[in-house]
Motif scaffolding. Structure first.
Motif, PDB file in Angstrom:
ATOM      1  N   ILE A  81     -24.382  53.429  -7.221  1.00 54.95           N
ATOM      2  CA  ILE A  81     -23.288  53.357  -8.198  1.00 54.95           C
ATOM      3  C   ILE A  81     -23.504  54.443  -9.249  1.00 54.95           C
ATOM      4  N   GLY A  82     -22.446  55.218  -9.513  1.00 53.14           N
ATOM      5  CA  GLY A  82     -22.515  56.321 -10.460  1.00 53.14           C
ATOM      6  C   GLY A  82     -22.937  57.642  -9.835  1.00 53.14           C
ATOM      7  N   LYS A  83     -23.228  57.622  -8.539  1.00 57.53           N
ATOM      8  CA  LYS A  83     -23.648  58.833  -7.830  1.00 57.53           C
ATOM      9  C   LYS A  83     -22.609  59.202  -6.770  1.00 57.53           C
ATOM     10  N   VAL A  84     -22.613  60.475  -6.406  1.00 59.63           N
ATOM     11  CA  VAL A  84     -21.686  60.964  -5.377  1.00 59.63           C
ATOM     12  C   VAL A  84     -22.312  60.761  -3.995  1.00 59.63           C
ATOM     13  N   VAL A  85     -21.496  60.257  -3.079  1.00 58.42           N
ATOM     14  CA  VAL A  85     -21.923  60.068  -1.692  1.00 58.42           C
ATOM     15  C   VAL A  85     -20.865  60.621  -0.754  1.00 58.42           C
ATOM     16  N   ILE A  86     -21.278  60.879   0.466  1.00 53.48           N
ATOM     17  CA  ILE A  86     -20.349  61.221   1.547  1.00 53.48           C
ATOM     18  C   ILE A  86     -20.380  60.042   2.504  1.00 53.48           C
ATOM     19  N   LEU A  87     -19.208  59.537   2.842  1.00 56.50           N
ATOM     20  CA  LEU A  87     -19.102  58.443   3.806  1.00 56.50           C
ATOM     21  C   LEU A  87     -18.422  58.959   5.064  1.00 56.50           C
ATOM     22  N   GLU A  88     -19.023  58.686   6.190  1.00 51.57           N
ATOM     23  CA  GLU A  88     -18.349  58.920   7.469  1.00 51.57           C
ATOM     24  C   GLU A  88     -17.740  57.587   7.853  1.00 51.57           C
ATOM     25  N   THR A  89     -16.424  57.581   8.038  1.00 48.72           N
ATOM     26  CA  THR A  89     -15.740  56.343   8.423  1.00 48.72           C
ATOM     27  C   THR A  89     -15.154  56.513   9.819  1.00 48.72           C
ATOM     28  N   THR A  90     -14.605  55.438  10.321  1.00 47.93           N
ATOM     29  CA  THR A  90     -13.953  55.495  11.632  1.00 47.93           C
ATOM     30  C   THR A  90     -12.704  56.366  11.590  1.00 47.93           C
ATOM     31  N   ARG A  91     -12.229  56.721  10.387  1.00 45.88           N
ATOM     32  CA  ARG A  91     -11.035  57.556  10.223  1.00 45.88           C
ATOM     33  C   ARG A  91     -11.349  58.955   9.731  1.00 45.88           C
ATOM     34  N   GLY A  92     -12.624  59.251   9.484  1.00 46.70           N
ATOM     35  CA  GLY A  92     -12.988  60.575   8.997  1.00 46.70           C
ATOM     36  C   GLY A  92     -13.939  60.483   7.816  1.00 46.70           C
ATOM     37  N   ARG A  93     -14.198  61.646   7.221  1.00 49.78           N
ATOM     38  CA  ARG A  93     -15.141  61.741   6.113  1.00 49.78           C
ATOM     39  C   ARG A  93     -14.442  61.671   4.771  1.00 49.78           C
ATOM     40  N   ILE A  94     -15.130  61.053   3.812  1.00 51.95           N
ATOM     41  CA  ILE A  94     -14.638  61.022   2.441  1.00 51.95           C
ATOM     42  C   ILE A  94     -15.844  61.085   1.519  1.00 51.95           C
ATOM     43  N   ASP A  95     -15.684  61.799   0.423  1.00 48.00           N
ATOM     44  CA  ASP A  95     -16.766  61.863  -0.549  1.00 48.00           C
ATOM     45  C   ASP A  95     -16.224  61.472  -1.911  1.00 48.00           C
ATOM     46  N   GLY A  96     -17.114  61.020  -2.767  1.00 45.81           N
ATOM     47  CA  GLY A  96     -16.722  60.643  -4.113  1.00 45.81           C
ATOM     48  C   GLY A  96     -17.840  59.905  -4.803  1.00 45.81           C
ATOM     49  N   CYS A  97     -17.606  59.587  -6.047  1.00 46.99           N
ATOM     50  CA  CYS A  97     -18.576  58.859  -6.862  1.00 46.99           C
ATOM     51  C   CYS A  97     -18.368  57.358  -6.629  1.00 46.99           C
ATOM     52  N   VAL A  98     -19.432  56.658  -6.327  1.00 46.15           N
ATOM     53  CA  VAL A  98     -19.359  55.210  -6.121  1.00 46.15           C
ATOM     54  C   VAL A  98     -19.153  54.555  -7.486  1.00 46.15           C
ATOM     55  N   VAL A  99     -18.016  53.885  -7.662  1.00 44.62           N
ATOM     56  CA  VAL A  99     -17.734  53.241  -8.948  1.00 44.62           C
ATOM     57  C   VAL A  99     -17.823  51.724  -8.888  1.00 44.62           C
ATOM     58  N   ASP A 100     -17.656  51.138  -7.687  1.00 45.36           N
ATOM     59  CA  ASP A 100     -17.747  49.687  -7.545  1.00 45.36           C
ATOM     60  C   ASP A 100     -18.045  49.347  -6.093  1.00 45.36           C
ATOM     61  N   VAL A 101     -18.765  48.244  -5.890  1.00 42.08           N
ATOM     62  CA  VAL A 101     -19.089  47.783  -4.536  1.00 42.08           C
ATOM     63  C   VAL A 101     -18.854  46.280  -4.470  1.00 42.08           C
ATOM     64  N   LYS A 102     -18.092  45.863  -3.483  1.00 37.44           N
ATOM     65  CA  LYS A 102     -17.863  44.442  -3.209  1.00 37.44           C
ATOM     66  C   LYS A 102     -18.432  44.149  -1.821  1.00 37.44           C
ATOM     67  N   GLN A 103     -18.379  42.898  -1.404  1.00 34.80           N
ATOM     68  CA  GLN A 103     -18.932  42.523  -0.102  1.00 34.80           C
ATOM     69  C   GLN A 103     -18.179  43.158   1.063  1.00 34.80           C
ATOM     70  N   ASP A 104     -16.876  43.450   0.865  1.00 32.43           N
ATOM     71  CA  ASP A 104     -16.067  43.977   1.967  1.00 32.43           C
ATOM     72  C   ASP A 104     -15.566  45.406   1.770  1.00 32.43           C
ATOM     73  N   HIS A 105     -15.740  45.980   0.555  1.00 34.16           N
ATOM     74  CA  HIS A 105     -15.256  47.349   0.334  1.00 34.16           C
ATOM     75  C   HIS A 105     -16.038  48.041  -0.782  1.00 34.16           C
ATOM     76  N   VAL A 106     -15.918  49.361  -0.785  1.00 31.75           N
ATOM     77  CA  VAL A 106     -16.512  50.189  -1.831  1.00 31.75           C
ATOM     78  C   VAL A 106     -15.387  50.998  -2.461  1.00 31.75           C
ATOM     79  N   VAL A 107     -15.494  51.237  -3.755  1.00 33.16           N
ATOM     80  CA  VAL A 107     -14.499  52.037  -4.466  1.00 33.16           C
ATOM     81  C   VAL A 107     -15.133  53.383  -4.797  1.00 33.16           C
ATOM     82  N   LEU A 108     -14.506  54.447  -4.302  1.00 33.61           N
ATOM     83  CA  LEU A 108     -14.957  55.806  -4.596  1.00 33.61           C
ATOM     84  C   LEU A 108     -13.951  56.471  -5.523  1.00 33.61           C
TER      85      LEU A 108
END
Length: 90
Positions: free
Chosen positions: A43-70
């Protein structure tokens, strides 16, 4: 004679349930605690996520049990945990 109308008894009719009312299927994804914990530690750091739909990068601002907010340049992205293939800190 009485003045009451004569009541005819109808045989009891059994109604079949409507076949078009099928039970709903609910898909439940198990919580991936390792992925959730990894994202929470970033949280508060930039990450790159590879998803089933492609790549996305951003700063992690919130994390829940089922999703992350970038946050990607002031735009919020909600990514389902179940769709994440891998995570790379930047």
């Amino acid at each position: 004679m009485n003045n009451y109308p004569m009541m005819h008894h109808m045989p009891h009719m059994h109604h079949k349930p409507h076949m078009h009312h099928m039970p709903r299927t609910i898909v439940v994804n198990p919580v991936d605690t390792c992925v959730v914990e990894t994202l929470m530690s970033h949280i508060g750091k930039v990450v790159i996520l590879e998803t089933t739909r492609g790549r996305i990068d951003g700063c992690v601002v919130d994390v829940k049990q089922d999703h992350v907010v970038l946050d990607q340049r002031h735009k919020k992205f909600f990514v389902r945990i179940a769709e994440i293939v891998w995570i790379m800190p930047e």
